[in-house]
Design an enzyme around this catalytic site. Sequence first.
Site, short mmCIF file in Angstrom:
data_model
loop_
_atom_site.label_atom_id
_atom_site.label_comp_id
_atom_site.label_asym_id
_atom_site.label_seq_id
_atom_site.Cartn_x
_atom_site.Cartn_y
_atom_site.Cartn_z
N HIS A 7 0.84 -1.27 0.13
CA HIS A 7 -0.18 -0.12 -0.12
C HIS A 7 0.68 1.13 -0.09
CE1 HIS A 7 -2.59 2.97 2.16
NE2 HIS A 7 -3.33 2.74 1.01
N ARG A 8 0.81 1.92 -1.09
CA ARG A 8 1.84 3.22 -1.26
C ARG A 8 3.25 2.69 -1.30
NH1 ARG A 8 -1.82 7.33 2.61
NH2 ARG A 8 -3.70 6.28 2.09
N GLU A 34 0.78 -0.57 -4.70
CA GLU A 34 -0.64 0.26 -4.84
C GLU A 34 0.09 1.55 -4.94
OE1 GLU A 34 -3.86 2.73 -3.43
OE2 GLU A 34 -1.71 2.31 -2.44
N ASP A 36 -0.91 6.00 -5.77
CA ASP A 36 -1.95 7.19 -6.05
C ASP A 36 -1.47 8.20 -6.81
OD1 ASP A 36 -3.96 6.42 -3.64
OD2 ASP A 36 -1.88 6.53 -2.81
N HIS A 49 -0.76 10.66 -2.41
CA HIS A 49 -1.90 10.38 -1.98
C HIS A 49 -2.96 11.64 -1.89
CE1 HIS A 49 -5.15 9.55 0.86
NE2 HIS A 49 -5.27 8.37 0.23
N GLU A 109 -4.28 3.83 -8.39
CA GLU A 109 -5.47 4.71 -7.87
C GLU A 109 -5.63 6.12 -8.40
OE1 GLU A 109 -7.84 6.24 -3.81
OE2 GLU A 109 -6.61 4.51 -3.69
N LYS A 111 -6.81 9.31 -8.24
CA LYS A 111 -7.33 10.34 -6.91
C LYS A 111 -8.05 11.38 -7.57
CE LYS A 111 -6.78 9.62 -3.09
NZ LYS A 111 -7.46 8.71 -2.31
N ASP A 229 0.26 -1.84 4.48
CA ASP A 229 1.32 -0.98 4.50
C ASP A 229 2.81 -1.84 4.99
OD1 ASP A 229 -0.27 1.10 4.32
OD2 ASP A 229 -0.66 1.22 6.56
#
Length: 243
Positions: A7-8, A34, A36, A49, A109, A111, A229
């Site tokens: 995640h990120r 992943e 953003d 993000h 993703e 945003k 994470d």
Amino acid sequence: MSQIFAHRGASGLYPENTMKAFKEAEKTGCDGIELDVQRTKDGHLVVIHDETVNRTTNGTGMVGSLTLKQIRALDASYNKKKWFTHNKVPTLEEVLEWLQGNSLLCNIELKNDKVAYEGMEEDVLQKVAGYNLDHRIIYSSFNHQSIIRLRELDENATIAPIYSKKGVNPSLLAASTSANAIHANYRVMTPALMNACQRMNIPVRLYTLNDQGKLIKWMQAGLQGIITDFPDRAMKIRDSLET
């Protein structure tokens, strides 16, 4: 067994959405990352993000009101009340170029649920196509109209609406957006809802699963994808369950 997405990047330990976090995630052996995407004032796609640079950099202001040069001059080293040094906000192109040198999947993703970046779907698809990475990309967004737009633009794209509110029927959401998968906050998903999706060949990926007990629970339940994470932690748990 469940696929593990960082995640990120490995954001539990490193500054989120930075090349450092992505490269450290790769070292864990996870299946994908992943990230953003926002858009700068001068039209560049950058990996960050928030709609502002305030939280994760040493600057202030809306991403959409800053130029790429201004954003690249910032230090994006903030991580959970701790500062590292010398991390830049990457461009999407920078990440895509790096992905050409490995086999990771990538969940992009968009945003665009709070700031309407007009034409972002076309921009992102074109960037990905330029690096021939279409087959390794999953597109997601809280903006479900954006998910529908992605499908209109590319019938072969892998797309997933994101949601975080209780009461949503994920199977119906996938059907209404012509999605390939569902991305949901783990707090609003149940094994029954997940199984209903999977019976319709709709994979479910949950974010942000960090707790060991919850990771074990969902892996044993047959969850298709985990967004975490701490990819190193998730990988160790997955390996232990497979032995």
